[in-house]
Design a protein around this motif. Structure first.
Motif, short mmCIF file in Angstrom:
data_model
loop_
_atom_site.label_atom_id
_atom_site.label_comp_id
_atom_site.label_asym_id
_atom_site.label_seq_id
_atom_site.Cartn_x
_atom_site.Cartn_y
_atom_site.Cartn_z
N UNK A 1 2.25 -1.77 0.24
CA UNK A 1 3.18 -2.91 0.27
C UNK A 1 3.94 -3.11 -1.04
N UNK A 2 3.32 -2.76 -2.17
CA UNK A 2 4.00 -2.92 -3.46
C UNK A 2 5.04 -1.84 -3.68
N UNK A 3 4.77 -0.62 -3.23
CA UNK A 3 5.71 0.49 -3.43
C UNK A 3 6.87 0.44 -2.43
N UNK A 4 6.62 -0.08 -1.24
CA UNK A 4 7.62 -0.03 -0.17
C UNK A 4 8.96 -0.64 -0.55
N UNK A 5 9.01 -1.85 -1.18
CA UNK A 5 10.32 -2.42 -1.52
C UNK A 5 11.11 -1.57 -2.51
N UNK A 6 10.41 -0.87 -3.37
CA UNK A 6 11.09 -0.02 -4.36
C UNK A 6 11.68 1.23 -3.71
N UNK A 7 11.19 1.58 -2.53
CA UNK A 7 11.73 2.71 -1.77
C UNK A 7 12.73 2.26 -0.71
N UNK A 8 12.75 0.94 -0.46
CA UNK A 8 13.64 0.43 0.57
C UNK A 8 13.16 0.71 1.98
#
Length: 224
Positions: A46-53
């Motif tokens: 969940x933390x990495x997902x927004x940074x990958x879009x």
């Protein structure tokens, strides 16, 4: 003034494509190899997902794929920890790579078709461009394509897969330091130098460049 350290610049992957899942794996693998995702640190999907879009689901699936490669390990109820690589392991990876890549590349100086060698120049230029921009993930991805494409000219698919595995298990911890010191572009130029040596049909020059290049790579690995 030296540029400030930044958080991992993971590229957005907005827009699903047929190879969407594979691309998420590739980007996260490159972030691990480049040291953008740090050894010993725990990261959650969940933390990495927004940074990958993207959503957390493809990130979680990608991380599970990278667990199989030994690059991360599952931390129950927290996420995934980036695995550490010891100096002994790095020395062994370098030794095996040198045993394979140096003689194979030297052999290409007399056997590879010039047009096939020249076809790798766009990848070499992308390595230089990525280095100039300080885009470490793009640098690692282009570097992987260049070296595996070069080895593929020898016509041995198994050899290419062995080197791919060795590269994926390594970590280029020193890339960020080279960017901050303004030295990564000079290192990237070695790829163009190698192509020129191959096109000149110069085995000794090819050996010198390739040996120097692998030595620099081990130096990057040591800079953690």
């Amino acid at each position: 003034m030296a540029p400030q350290r930044r958080r991992p610049a993971l590229p957005s992957l907005g827009g699903r494509k047929p190879n969407f899942r594979e691309k998420v794996v590739d980007v996260l693998r490159a972030a691990l190899i480049s040291g953008e995702l740090r050894p010993g640190q725990v990261y959650s999907a969940p933390a990495l997902a927004p940074r990958l879009g993207v959503s957390a689901t493809p990130v979680r699936e990608a991380m599970l794929e990278l667990v199989k490669e030994g690059m991360v390990e599952i931390v129950p109820n927290k996420g995934f920890r980036v695995t550490e690589v010891s100096d002994k392991q790095l020395d062994e990876y370098t030794h095996v790579r040198s045993l394979i890549e140096i003689p194979v590349t030297v052999g290409l100086a007399t056997t590879a078709e010039p047009a096939d060698v020249e076809a790798l120049r766009p990848e070499a230029m992308e390595i230089v461009t990525s280095a100039t921009k300080g885009d470490l993930i793009a640098y690692v991805e282009a570097d992987l394509r260049f070296h595996l494409g070069l080895l593929a000219l020898a016509g041995n698919d198994h050899l290419v897969e062995v080197v791919r595995d060795l590269r994926q298990r390594s970590r280029l911890y020193g890339l960020t330091a080279l960017v901050e010191a303004g030295r990564l572009e000079a290192s990237a130029q070695e790829h163009l130098e190698l192509l020129d040596a191959l096109l000149a049909r110069d085995p000794e020059r090819t050996r010198e460049v390739m040996t120097r290049h692998l030595g620099h790579v081990r130096g990057l690995w040591a800079a953690h």
